[in-house]
Design an enzyme around this catalytic site. Structure first.
Site, PDB file in Angstrom:
ATOM      1  N   ASP A 125       0.883  -1.159   0.000  1.00 42.71           N
ATOM      2  CA  ASP A 125       0.000   0.000   0.000  1.00 42.71           C
ATOM      3  C   ASP A 125       0.914   1.200   0.000  1.00 42.71           C
ATOM      4  OD1 ASP A 125      -1.773   1.982   0.254  1.00 42.71           O
ATOM      5  OD2 ASP A 125      -2.625   1.324   2.165  1.00 42.71           O
TER       6      ASP A 125
ATOM      7  N   ASP B 154       0.208   4.381  -0.196  1.00 45.10           N
ATOM      8  CA  ASP B 154      -0.527   5.617   0.044  1.00 45.10           C
ATOM      9  C   ASP B 154       0.400   6.671   0.615  1.00 45.10           C
ATOM     10  OD1 ASP B 154      -2.990   6.164  -0.729  1.00 45.10           O
ATOM     11  OD2 ASP B 154      -4.012   5.235   0.954  1.00 45.10           O
TER      12      ASP B 154
ATOM     13  N   GLY C  68      24.014  25.909  13.648  1.00 41.06           N
ATOM     14  CA  GLY C  68      23.315  24.752  14.200  1.00 41.06           C
ATOM     15  C   GLY C  68      23.350  24.808  15.714  1.00 41.06           C
TER      16      GLY C  68
ATOM     17  N   LYS D  33      32.369  20.701  18.220  1.00 41.70           N
ATOM     18  CA  LYS D  33      32.660  20.623  19.658  1.00 41.70           C
ATOM     19  C   LYS D  33      32.509  19.220  20.210  1.00 41.70           C
ATOM     20  CE  LYS D  33      31.741  25.364  21.026  1.00 41.70           C
ATOM     21  NZ  LYS D  33      30.593  25.772  20.167  1.00 41.70           N
TER      22      LYS D  33
ATOM     23  N   ASN E  30      25.461  23.465   8.284  1.00 43.82           N
ATOM     24  CA  ASN E  30      24.010  23.245   8.203  1.00 43.82           C
ATOM     25  C   ASN E  30      23.302  24.170   7.211  1.00 43.82           C
ATOM     26  OD1 ASN E  30      25.069  22.107  10.620  1.00 43.82           O
ATOM     27  ND2 ASN E  30      23.011  22.050  11.509  1.00 43.82           N
TER      28      ASN E  30
ATOM     29  N   GLU F 148      22.831  18.435   7.257  1.00 45.75           N
ATOM     30  CA  GLU F 148      24.176  18.648   7.791  1.00 45.75           C
ATOM     31  C   GLU F 148      25.283  18.073   6.917  1.00 45.75           C
ATOM     32  OE1 GLU F 148      24.769  18.418  11.841  1.00 45.75           O
ATOM     33  OE2 GLU F 148      22.667  18.293  12.418  1.00 45.75           O
TER      34      GLU F 148
ATOM     35  N   LEU G  10      31.921  18.870   4.689  1.00 43.25           N
ATOM     36  CA  LEU G  10      32.759  19.035   3.506  1.00 43.25           C
ATOM     37  C   LEU G  10      34.103  18.360   3.781  1.00 43.25           C
ATOM     38  CD1 LEU G  10      30.449  21.007   3.038  1.00 43.25           C
ATOM     39  CD2 LEU G  10      32.083  22.674   2.146  1.00 43.25           C
TER      40      LEU G  10
ATOM     41  N   TYR H 149      30.107  30.620   7.794  1.00 44.47           N
ATOM     42  CA  TYR H 149      28.692  30.901   8.076  1.00 44.47           C
ATOM     43  C   TYR H 149      28.186  32.001   7.150  1.00 44.47           C
ATOM     44  CZ  TYR H 149      28.883  28.182  12.408  1.00 44.47           C
ATOM     45  OH  TYR H 149      29.007  27.170  13.332  1.00 44.47           O
TER      46      TYR H 149
ATOM     47  N   ARG I 240      23.011   5.116   3.849  1.00 44.92           N
ATOM     48  CA  ARG I 240      22.349   4.339   4.912  1.00 44.92           C
ATOM     49  C   ARG I 240      21.307   5.191   5.605  1.00 44.92           C
ATOM     50  NH1 ARG I 240      24.097   5.965   9.993  1.00 44.92           N
ATOM     51  NH2 ARG I 240      25.955   7.293   9.963  1.00 44.92           N
TER      52      ARG I 240
ATOM     53  N   PHE J 104      23.001   5.257  18.251  1.00 46.75           N
ATOM     54  CA  PHE J 104      24.219   4.540  18.611  1.00 46.75           C
ATOM     55  C   PHE J 104      24.323   4.450  20.127  1.00 46.75           C
ATOM     56  CE2 PHE J 104      25.001   5.978  14.344  1.00 46.75           C
ATOM     57  CZ  PHE J 104      25.679   4.917  13.763  1.00 46.75           C
TER      58      PHE J 104
HETATM   59  P1  ADP Z   1      26.911  24.341  13.819  1.00 49.53           P
HETATM   60  O1  ADP Z   1      26.210  23.563  14.868  1.00 49.53           O
HETATM   61  O2  ADP Z   1      26.695  25.816  13.944  1.00 49.53           O
HETATM   62  O3  ADP Z   1      26.598  23.820  12.446  1.00 49.53           O
HETATM   63  P2  ADP Z   1      29.440  22.969  13.670  1.00 49.53           P
HETATM   64  O4  ADP Z   1      30.247  22.610  14.873  1.00 49.53           O
HETATM   65  O5  ADP Z   1      28.720  21.864  12.968  1.00 49.53           O
HETATM   66  O6  ADP Z   1      28.466  24.124  14.085  1.00 49.53           O
HETATM   67  O7  ADP Z   1      30.426  23.686  12.689  1.00 49.53           O
HETATM   68  C1  ADP Z   1      29.995  24.015  11.406  1.00 49.53           C
HETATM   69  C2  ADP Z   1      30.703  25.222  10.826  1.00 49.53           C
HETATM   70  O8  ADP Z   1      32.098  24.984  10.726  1.00 49.53           O
HETATM   71  C3  ADP Z   1      30.239  25.439   9.403  1.00 49.53           C
HETATM   72  O9  ADP Z   1      29.108  26.277   9.369  1.00 49.53           O
HETATM   73  C4  ADP Z   1      31.445  26.046   8.726  1.00 49.53           C
HETATM   74  O10 ADP Z   1      31.362  27.464   8.827  1.00 49.53           O
HETATM   75  C5  ADP Z   1      32.623  25.534   9.524  1.00 49.53           C
HETATM   76  N1  ADP Z   1      33.398  24.469   8.889  1.00 49.53           N
HETATM   77  C6  ADP Z   1      34.755  24.404   8.915  1.00 49.53           C
HETATM   78  N2  ADP Z   1      35.198  23.321   8.266  1.00 49.53           N
HETATM   79  C7  ADP Z   1      34.109  22.664   7.805  1.00 49.53           C
HETATM   80  C8  ADP Z   1      33.942  21.450   7.034  1.00 49.53           C
HETATM   81  N3  ADP Z   1      34.975  20.713   6.620  1.00 49.53           N
HETATM   82  N4  ADP Z   1      32.670  21.063   6.731  1.00 49.53           N
HETATM   83  C9  ADP Z   1      31.609  21.798   7.154  1.00 49.53           C
HETATM   84  N5  ADP Z   1      31.722  22.918   7.867  1.00 49.53           N
HETATM   85  C10 ADP Z   1      32.952  23.378   8.212  1.00 49.53           C
HETATM   86  N1  RBF Z   2      23.428  11.447  13.813  1.00 44.48           N
HETATM   87  C1  RBF Z   2      22.739  10.402  14.308  1.00 44.48           C
HETATM   88  O1  RBF Z   2      22.113  10.514  15.345  1.00 44.48           O
HETATM   89  N2  RBF Z   2      22.715   9.201  13.643  1.00 44.48           N
HETATM   90  C2  RBF Z   2      23.396   9.004  12.506  1.00 44.48           C
HETATM   91  O2  RBF Z   2      23.334   7.898  11.933  1.00 44.48           O
HETATM   92  C3  RBF Z   2      24.167  10.079  11.971  1.00 44.48           C
HETATM   93  N3  RBF Z   2      24.869   9.929  10.811  1.00 44.48           N
HETATM   94  C4  RBF Z   2      25.598  10.985  10.336  1.00 44.48           C
HETATM   95  C5  RBF Z   2      26.347  10.832   9.162  1.00 44.48           C
HETATM   96  C6  RBF Z   2      27.111  11.878   8.643  1.00 44.48           C
HETATM   97  C7  RBF Z   2      27.883  11.680   7.391  1.00 44.48           C
HETATM   98  C8  RBF Z   2      27.114  13.137   9.320  1.00 44.48           C
HETATM   99  C9  RBF Z   2      27.924  14.283   8.792  1.00 44.48           C
HETATM  100  C10 RBF Z   2      26.373  13.299  10.480  1.00 44.48           C
HETATM  101  C11 RBF Z   2      25.619  12.234  11.011  1.00 44.48           C
HETATM  102  N4  RBF Z   2      24.895  12.366  12.190  1.00 44.48           N
HETATM  103  C12 RBF Z   2      24.148  11.311  12.668  1.00 44.48           C
HETATM  104  C13 RBF Z   2      24.567  13.701  12.633  1.00 44.48           C
HETATM  105  C14 RBF Z   2      25.318  14.195  13.816  1.00 44.48           C
HETATM  106  O3  RBF Z   2      24.602  13.753  14.935  1.00 44.48           O
HETATM  107  C15 RBF Z   2      25.259  15.695  13.696  1.00 44.48           C
HETATM  108  O4  RBF Z   2      26.098  16.116  12.685  1.00 44.48           O
HETATM  109  C16 RBF Z   2      25.570  16.316  15.014  1.00 44.48           C
HETATM  110  O5  RBF Z   2      24.412  16.237  15.785  1.00 44.48           O
HETATM  111  C17 RBF Z   2      25.969  17.770  14.880  1.00 44.48           C
HETATM  112  O6  RBF Z   2      24.864  18.590  14.723  1.00 44.48           O
HETATM  113 MG    MG Z   3      26.679  21.725  12.002  1.00 46.19          MG
END
Ligand code: ADP
Ligand code: RBF
Ligand code: MG
Length: 380
Positions: free
Chosen positions: A15, A17, A240, A246, A254, A304, A307, A316, A329, A334
């Protein structure tokens, strides 16, 4: 060869739907000055139109009877049938099974006429199905097993050799009551834990492994990746939760899910990969998650991309353009932060290697990735 884990089947009843009922209802409730709450979708999926209308009239205390409501709803509903998008992965699954001669039936609570006009909008779909059973052809709809038993009869199979694929709770209940094997594909992913009576709950049809049920396996996976038609998404990089770098040591740039709702409903949540373009910097390999991050259990869907390049500074606010070329996947939970991090690094290795295959690498030159000069973005 892997031992089949489940009982073997020889045919499939589906189904497929989807959300059109919710879309139409949303508009109607607005007319009555009520706000449609998406979570209510759970109350109407898998119901007959009259049952769904009754549930809504009651739930929202509408000043009309259910028949009246339904009569008003009907024409709009039918006009919308042509806009129904098939469930993500449905087309691939139907093509695969039919190519291997696996008999299939459609079994839905919707009236047969409505099912037939729905599938008439999809090229070739009618021929995939050896049988179609509508809610108006039996005395009771799902959760009663009747629709599925009738489908098995028309396929000339025992119920125990039928695999049911269902997105609604009443559908899962009906399939089990019919004595069939059931795979649930919840249309509301966060509700997956409610579908425990199914043999298996999967996030999307992309994750179905037919070989588990004795059916022919998909052969389109390549080096751990599933190629998809490329799809495109872009926007300014937003803030984000500050968790990526961190907490995980994995920064993700994001994008806002706002304004991308139709794209996101066409593609299930999960882990994807492709190419990322930043206008002033270049084009990079990219691996990303789209969804609710089960480990952190976010309330909102996030997009998310990580790169696969070392940057010396944040970006940003810059316009980020993505071409998504493959699927890896589903998102999963986890037991520990370490295992989440290890899995994401494995995703990275798989994506990095796969993106060198011609099939994927050719998209690196897609003009979309560097065309921000022509977009509405204000960033230079
Ligand atoms: P947020 O929760 O604000 O997304 P993150 O800890 O995920 O913070 O960090 C993301 C930021 O880090 C991006 O917005 C970008 O400006 C910077 N950044 C630096 N290197 C990378 C990378 N290789 N891939 C993605 N973002 C990156
Ligand atoms: N978060 C999950 O809770 N489960 C996942 O399977 C998961 N897979 C991810 C795969 C990739 C390639 C990336 C970049 C992130 C993934 N995350 C996953 C997200 C991760 O929890 C998220 O980037 C952090 O919460 C930071 O916002
Ligand atoms: Mg992020």
């Amino acid at each position: 060869m892997a031992k089949p884990l489940k009982k073997l089947v020889s045919c499939v009843i589906l189904d497929l739907d989807d959300g059109v009922v919710s879309e139409v209802l949303k508009g109607f409730l607005a007319k009555y000055g009520k706000q449609w709450d998406g979570r209510e979708a759970q109350r109407i999926v898998g119901k007959t139109p009259l049952e769904a209308a009754a549930a809504v009239v009651e739930e929202y205390g509408l000043p009309c009877g259910k028949e009246e409501f339904l009569a008003e709803l009907h024409p709009v509903f039918y006009a919308q049938l042509c806009n129904i998008k098939p469930l993500p992965g449905a087309s691939r699954l139907l093509k695969h099974l039919s190519g291997h001669g696996v008999p299939m039936a459609l079994a839905s609570n919707s009236p047969r006429g409505s099912i037939e006009s729905k599938i008439s909008y999809h090229q070739g779909w009618k021929d995939y199905f050896s049988a179609i059973v509508g809610g108006d052809e039996v005395t009771a709809g799902k959760p009663s097993p009747e629709i599925f038993l009738e489908a098995a009869k028309r396929l000339n199979r025992e119920p125990s050799s039928c695999l049911v694929i269902e997105d609604s709770m009443p559908g899962v209940t009906a399939g089990k009551a019919a004595g069939m094997e059931v795979v649930a594909v919840p249309s509301v992913p966060k509700q997956a834990h409610l579908y425990t009576s199914a043999e298996e709950v999967i996030n999307s049809l992309l994750d179905l492994q037919p070989e588990k049920w004795g059916l022919p396996p998909f052969q389109d996976w390549i080096e751990g990746t599933l190629p998809t038609e490329p799809w495109y998404i872009s926007g300014p990089v937003i803030k984000g939760f500050g968790r990526g770098s961190k907490v995980l040591g994995i920064p993700t740039a994001n994008l806002s899910p706002k304004g991308h709702s139709s794209l996101l409903s066409e593609h299930p949540s999960g882990v994807y990969f492709g190419w990322a373009g930043l206008s002033t910097r270049g084009v990079y390999k990219m691996v990303m998650s789209i969804g609710w991050n089960p480990y952190f259990n976010n309330a909102e869907k996030t997009i998310e991309p990580w790169l696969l390049h070392e940057f010396t500074e944040d970006f940003y606010g810059e316009e980020l353009r993505l071409v998504i070329v493959g699927y890896l996947r589903p998102e999963v939970n986890f037991p520990s932060l370490e295992s989440l991090i290890a899995k994401i690094h494995e995703d990275k290795r798989i994506a990095e290697r796969a993106l060198d295959l011609p099939l994927y690498s050719k998209h690196k030159d897609d003009p979309y990735l560097s065309s921000s000069l022509h977009s509405e973005s204000n960033h230079s």
